[in-house]
Design an enzyme around this catalytic site. Structure first.
Site, short mmCIF file in Angstrom:
data_model
loop_
_atom_site.label_atom_id
_atom_site.label_comp_id
_atom_site.label_asym_id
_atom_site.label_seq_id
_atom_site.Cartn_x
_atom_site.Cartn_y
_atom_site.Cartn_z
N TYR A 157 1.17 -2.86 -4.83
CA TYR A 157 2.13 -1.95 -4.09
C TYR A 157 2.96 -2.72 -3.23
O TYR A 157 4.05 -2.53 -3.05
CB TYR A 157 1.27 -0.96 -3.48
CG TYR A 157 2.11 0.15 -2.59
CD1 TYR A 157 3.00 0.86 -3.12
CD2 TYR A 157 2.06 0.14 -1.35
CE1 TYR A 157 3.72 1.90 -2.44
CE2 TYR A 157 2.60 1.10 -0.42
CZ TYR A 157 3.42 1.97 -1.00
OH TYR A 157 4.16 2.88 -0.49
N ARG A 230 -6.02 1.30 12.25
CA ARG A 230 -4.68 1.90 11.82
C ARG A 230 -4.06 2.42 12.72
O ARG A 230 -4.47 3.07 13.83
CB ARG A 230 -4.72 3.03 10.43
CG ARG A 230 -5.20 2.09 9.29
CD ARG A 230 -4.56 1.08 8.55
NE ARG A 230 -5.21 0.49 7.41
CZ ARG A 230 -5.96 -0.21 7.08
NH1 ARG A 230 -6.72 -0.81 8.30
NH2 ARG A 230 -6.67 -0.44 6.15
#
Length: 339
Positions: A157, A230
Site C-alpha cells: 500500500y 498513532r
C-alpha cells in the site's frame, strides 16, 4: 503562507471513490458549500455506497480501466481522486498485491485528466509512505514531509501511494497539470467501515466495545500489546484540509493529520469512558500491528495553509461511537454492513 484561489461553484467537480468513507463525506461537504455540478464515481453498486445523494451525477465505474477514467472526467475542471483498494492494517498487511493494483487508478486518472484539460487534480496519499525506520518507537518523533525519503514505505500500500505521488509530480512538471497531494493520517468518523476486515483502529475498537456490551462480555481483543501509537484525524478536519489544499498553490505533498499522539491502550481508555464501562483486554501479539509509532508533524501545514487539524480525539470518538452504536443496535434486517 500559500495563497488560496477562489472556487467557482458552477464548475464540474469529480469525486473518485465517492462511495467510500472520505469520498461520501466530501460529496456532502461540496454540496453544502454550494457546488451544483458534482459527479460521484465508485466501483461499488450505488446502493452500497456509504452516502449517495440526489442531484449528483452518480456513476458506477471501475477506474482501473482507462476508458472508465475518460468517461468519469469528461468535461471536468477539478478532480478529487480518493479511489483505491485499501483498509486498516488487517487488510493492507494481507492484501499487498490488491493494494498495489490501485496504481492503475491514479495512472489512468492522471492521463485522463491531462487529456480532458482538467484544471486541478487532488490525490489522496497516506502516511504509509513514510520510511519505516522513522517509526520504530511508540514515542515517535512527528513525521515531517521530508521523512518519506530515502524511501522505505509500508510494503504494498505505501509503495503504491509513494509511486502515485511521483506520478502526480511529473504530470505537473511535464504536462502542466496542477496536482495537489495530501498525506492523510488515520482518518475516522461516522459513515465508514466498522466491521468486515477493512476497518481501522478507532472504528474497530468502538465495534469491539459495543459488541462486548451487547453480549454481556467482560473481555475485548486488542491487536498487539496496545502500546503502538498513532494520531487520528476526525473527518471534518480531513475535509477542510483537503479543500483548503486543493485551493492553494502548494505543489509538494503535505501532511493532513492530527498531532495528538495516543497509544492504542489510550484510545481504548477513551472508548471505555464513552461507553461507561471497563473491559479486560486480551492482547493478540500475533495480529497485524503496523509500525510501532506514527504521528503527523503539522509545522508545514500551519506555515502553508495557516491551519492545522484541531478536533480533539475525545470529541471525534464520541460522535463515531454513537453512530456505530446506532448501526449495531438497529433491528434485524435494517442494519447495514459497511465492508
Amino acid at each position: 503562507m500559500a495563497t488560496e484561489k477562489p472556487s467557482d461553484r458552477s464548475t464540474l467537480v469529480v469525486i473518485a471513490g465517492a462511495g467510500g468513507f472520505i469520498g461520501g463525506h466530501l460529496v456532502a461537504d461540496l454540496r453544502k458549500a454550494g457546488y451544483h455540478q458534482l459527479r460521484a464515481v465508485d466501483v461499488k453498486p450505488i446502493a452500497e455506497w456509504y452516502q449517495a445523494f440526489d442531484g449528483v451525477d452518480n456513476r458506477r465505474l471501475d477506474l482501473r480501466d482507462k476508458a472508465a477514467c475518460d468517461e468519469a472526467l469528461a468535461g471536468a475542471q477539478e478532480v478529487y481522486n480518493l479511489a483505491c483498494d485499501m483498509g486498516g492494517m488487517g487488510f493492507i498487511e494481507t492484501h499487498k498485491a490488491e493494494c498495489m493494483i490501485s496504481v492503475l487508478i491514479n495512472t489512468h486518472m492522471l492521463i485522463a485528466a491531462r487529456d480532458a484539460g482538467v484544471a486541478r487534480f487532488f490525490y489522496s496519499s497516506s502516511a504509509c509512505v513514510y520510511a519505516a525506520d522513522k517509526q520504530t518507537r511508540p514515542d515517535v518523533a512527528p513525521l515531517i514531509e521530508a521523512d518519506a525519503y530515502p524511501a522505505m514505505p509500508e510494503d504494498g500500500y505505501g509503495w503504491e501511494k509513494l509511486f502515485s505521488e511521483r506520478m502526480c509530480r511529473h504530470f505537473r512538471e511535464d504536462f502542466g497539470l496542477e496536482t495537489r497531494i495530501a498525506r492523510y493520517h488515520n482518518v475516522y468518523g461516522p459513515y465508514g467501515t466498522y466491521d468486515g476486515g477493512r476497518e481501522k483502529a478507532p472504528a474497530a475498537i468502538c465495534r469491539k466495545v459495543i459488541a462486548a456490551q451487547l453480549a454481556g462480555a467482560d473481555t475485548i481483543e486488542v491487536w498487539g500489546d496496545g502500546e503502538q501509537s498513532r494520531s487520528f484525524m476526525y473527518i471534518d478536519d480531513c475535509l477542510f484540509g483537503s479543500r483548503r489544499l486543493m485551493g492553494s498553490d502548494v505543489v509538494e505533498p503535505l501532511n493532513i493529520g492530527s498531532d495528538e499522539l495516543v497509544t492504542i491502550n489510550q484510545l481504548i481508555d477513551i472508548v471505555e469512558e464513552i461507553a461507561g464501562r471497563k473491559f479486560e483486554r486480551h492482547y493478540n501479539l500475533d495480529a497485524p500491528k503496523g509500525v510501532r509509532g506514527r504521528c503527523s508533524d503539522n509545522t508545514r501545514i500551519r506555515q502553508e495553509l495557516g491551519w492545522a487539524p484541531s478536533v480533539r480525539l475525545r470529541d471525534g470518538m464520541e460522535k463515531t461511537y454513537r453512530w456505530i452504536h446506532e448501526q449495531m443496535t438497529k433491528p434485524a434486517g435494517t442494519r447495514r454492513v459497511y465492508a
